[in-house]
Scaffold this motif. Sequence first.
Motif, short mmCIF file in Angstrom:
data_model
loop_
_atom_site.label_atom_id
_atom_site.label_comp_id
_atom_site.label_asym_id
_atom_site.label_seq_id
_atom_site.Cartn_x
_atom_site.Cartn_y
_atom_site.Cartn_z
N THR A 232 -1.13 -18.14 14.39
CA THR A 232 -2.55 -18.13 14.69
C THR A 232 -2.75 -17.73 16.14
O THR A 232 -1.88 -17.95 16.98
CB THR A 232 -3.18 -19.51 14.43
N LEU A 233 -3.89 -17.15 16.42
CA LEU A 233 -4.24 -16.79 17.79
C LEU A 233 -5.11 -17.87 18.43
O LEU A 233 -5.54 -17.72 19.57
CB LEU A 233 -4.98 -15.45 17.81
N SER A 234 -5.37 -18.95 17.69
CA SER A 234 -6.36 -19.93 18.13
C SER A 234 -5.75 -21.14 18.81
O SER A 234 -6.47 -22.06 19.20
CB SER A 234 -7.17 -20.42 16.91
N LYS A 235 -4.44 -21.16 18.96
CA LYS A 235 -3.81 -22.32 19.60
C LYS A 235 -3.28 -21.91 20.98
O LYS A 235 -4.02 -21.87 21.94
CB LYS A 235 -2.75 -22.90 18.67
N ALA A 236 -1.99 -21.59 21.09
CA ALA A 236 -1.45 -21.28 22.41
C ALA A 236 -2.13 -20.07 23.05
O ALA A 236 -2.23 -20.00 24.28
CB ALA A 236 0.06 -21.03 22.31
N LEU A 237 -2.62 -19.13 22.24
CA LEU A 237 -3.25 -17.93 22.81
C LEU A 237 -4.74 -18.11 23.07
O LEU A 237 -5.41 -17.19 23.53
CB LEU A 237 -3.00 -16.71 21.91
N GLY A 238 -5.27 -19.27 22.79
CA GLY A 238 -6.61 -19.64 23.23
C GLY A 238 -7.75 -18.79 22.68
O GLY A 238 -8.84 -18.77 23.26
N SER A 239 -7.54 -18.10 21.57
CA SER A 239 -8.58 -17.23 21.04
C SER A 239 -8.89 -17.61 19.60
O SER A 239 -9.08 -18.79 19.30
CB SER A 239 -8.13 -15.76 21.14
N GLN A 240 -8.91 -16.64 18.70
CA GLN A 240 -9.17 -16.89 17.29
C GLN A 240 -8.56 -15.75 16.50
O GLN A 240 -8.46 -14.62 16.97
CB GLN A 240 -10.68 -16.96 17.02
N GLY A 241 -8.14 -16.05 15.27
CA GLY A 241 -7.54 -15.03 14.42
C GLY A 241 -6.17 -15.46 13.96
O GLY A 241 -5.65 -16.51 14.34
N GLY A 242 -5.55 -14.63 13.11
CA GLY A 242 -4.21 -14.91 12.61
C GLY A 242 -3.42 -13.63 12.51
O GLY A 242 -3.97 -12.52 12.64
N VAL A 243 -2.13 -13.75 12.25
CA VAL A 243 -1.28 -12.57 12.22
C VAL A 243 -0.08 -12.82 11.31
O VAL A 243 0.41 -13.94 11.21
CB VAL A 243 -0.81 -12.19 13.64
N VAL A 244 0.35 -11.77 10.62
CA VAL A 244 1.59 -11.79 9.86
C VAL A 244 2.55 -10.82 10.53
O VAL A 244 2.17 -9.67 10.83
CB VAL A 244 1.38 -11.39 8.40
N LEU A 245 3.78 -11.27 10.79
CA LEU A 245 4.77 -10.47 11.50
C LEU A 245 6.02 -10.33 10.64
O LEU A 245 6.46 -11.28 10.00
CB LEU A 245 5.13 -11.13 12.83
N GLY A 246 6.60 -9.13 10.64
CA GLY A 246 7.81 -8.93 9.86
C GLY A 246 8.16 -7.47 9.75
O GLY A 246 7.67 -6.62 10.51
N PRO A 247 9.02 -7.12 8.79
CA PRO A 247 9.41 -5.72 8.60
C PRO A 247 8.21 -4.83 8.31
O PRO A 247 7.22 -5.27 7.71
CB PRO A 247 10.36 -5.79 7.40
N GLU A 248 8.28 -3.58 8.71
CA GLU A 248 7.17 -2.64 8.51
C GLU A 248 6.73 -2.54 7.05
O GLU A 248 5.53 -2.46 6.78
CB GLU A 248 7.57 -1.26 9.06
N PRO A 249 7.65 -2.53 6.06
CA PRO A 249 7.20 -2.47 4.67
C PRO A 249 6.30 -3.65 4.28
O PRO A 249 5.45 -3.51 3.39
CB PRO A 249 8.50 -2.47 3.87
N VAL A 250 6.50 -4.81 4.91
CA VAL A 250 5.64 -5.96 4.63
C VAL A 250 4.22 -5.67 5.10
O VAL A 250 3.24 -5.93 4.39
CB VAL A 250 6.19 -7.23 5.31
N ARG A 251 4.08 -5.13 6.31
CA ARG A 251 2.75 -4.79 6.82
C ARG A 251 2.05 -3.80 5.89
O ARG A 251 0.88 -3.97 5.55
CB ARG A 251 2.86 -4.20 8.23
N ALA A 252 2.79 -2.77 5.47
CA ALA A 252 2.19 -1.76 4.58
C ALA A 252 1.75 -2.38 3.27
O ALA A 252 0.68 -2.06 2.73
CB ALA A 252 3.21 -0.64 4.34
N HIS A 253 2.56 -3.29 2.73
CA HIS A 253 2.22 -3.93 1.46
C HIS A 253 0.99 -4.82 1.61
O HIS A 253 0.11 -4.84 0.73
CB HIS A 253 3.41 -4.75 0.97
N LEU A 254 0.90 -5.56 2.71
CA LEU A 254 -0.25 -6.45 2.91
C LEU A 254 -1.54 -5.65 3.01
O LEU A 254 -2.59 -6.08 2.51
CB LEU A 254 -0.05 -7.29 4.17
N ILE A 255 -1.50 -4.50 3.64
CA ILE A 255 -2.70 -3.66 3.75
C ILE A 255 -3.18 -3.25 2.37
O ILE A 255 -4.39 -3.14 2.11
CB ILE A 255 -2.40 -2.43 4.63
N ASP A 256 -2.25 -3.06 1.44
CA ASP A 256 -2.59 -2.67 0.08
C ASP A 256 -2.92 -3.84 -0.83
O ASP A 256 -3.68 -3.68 -1.79
CB ASP A 256 -1.42 -1.90 -0.56
#
Length: 381
Positions: A232-256
């Motif tokens: 999450t971006l809402s705790k240590a980074l003091g903002s708001q939002g979330g993120v998924v991190l990993g291999p590039e094929p994971v990012r491409a799959h999540l977009i779809d």
Amino acid sequence: MTRAVVSPLAWLADAEARRREASLRRTLRVRGACEPVLDLARNDYLGLAEHPEVIAGAVEATRIWGGGSTGSRLVTGNTALHEEFETALAGFVGAESALVFSSGYTANLGAVTALSGADCLLVSDELNHASLVDGCRLSRSPVRITTHGDVDAVRAALAGREQPRAMVITESVFSTDGRLAPLRDLHRVCREHGALLLVDEAHGVGVRGAGGRGLVHELGLAGEPDIVTTATLSKALGSQGGVVLGPEPVRAHLIDAARSFIFDTGLAPAAVGAAHAALRVLTAQPELATRVRDNAAALARAAGLSETPDSAVVSVILGEPDVALTAAARCLEHGVRVGVFRPPTVPVGTSRLRLTARASLTPDELDLACRALQAALADRS
């Protein structure tokens, strides 16, 4: 004969009465911009939510891109700002790619549902965050709930599965007690059985690892092809939002395939700008991660806890909800606001004070917090 009309919502009064009787009634409190108390209930672990550079980052992003992202990221809501931040954050934690969601909750929903399915067994720790639990429920996958931190139970679930795929789901730092998951052992078991390991780093990024790069990075697991992390971006980074991190094929799959990404409005530019500025501050001041853990240790000593916290979270278990509420009220009388966790957030009989340390606490603030905590706990003895 006229029949009396019974409201279909009449049951709400009884439900509220039961919650009130059990000291489980929740109410919303309006937080002022400037309050005369020290707030240790907030999740702003590094004290960056009000940092001048973070505020400036939000203002500059708003000036350039406007107040909202204007649509889903697949339509009009994807800006250069979003992708620049994703690249920077992925590089910081040692991941190949990142995809920003509108919240940590939607990031977890998207990751769990899009990476699972009827042919995938989900093995989930019993103390996982509600967003991970809801992701399991929405996934239409078979789900096994394992005892907290029980690697042998995870191994047995994976060994006995009938499904061709499996995903083990855990937090790196558990949100209610701040304890660490046995990530190395879990990863070893996952690799033995060809399973994916999904790790929620919401309470790890900014607090654990070199310069706050997270527990996955700290343990040398960053960039492994069978690990996906969320944050999450809402705790240590003091903002708001979330993120998924990993291999590039994971990012491409999540977009779809991730419905909580596809059908949701993109994260507002101000939040992206603030998070990116916070990341720059953390990169320039890596000592913040150590400082927040040192402050947590001081709070734990004041509470009489025997163990040094592994994170920014200090959990003081008091038992029944009314006892925890009374102790929190005593802290507030001494000028310190603390969190109170009650069922269903925590198991019955483990209601607690939940304090969150901050790297930005001054010596005087830390002293005030320790004295308030000691006084509140002394009142109940």
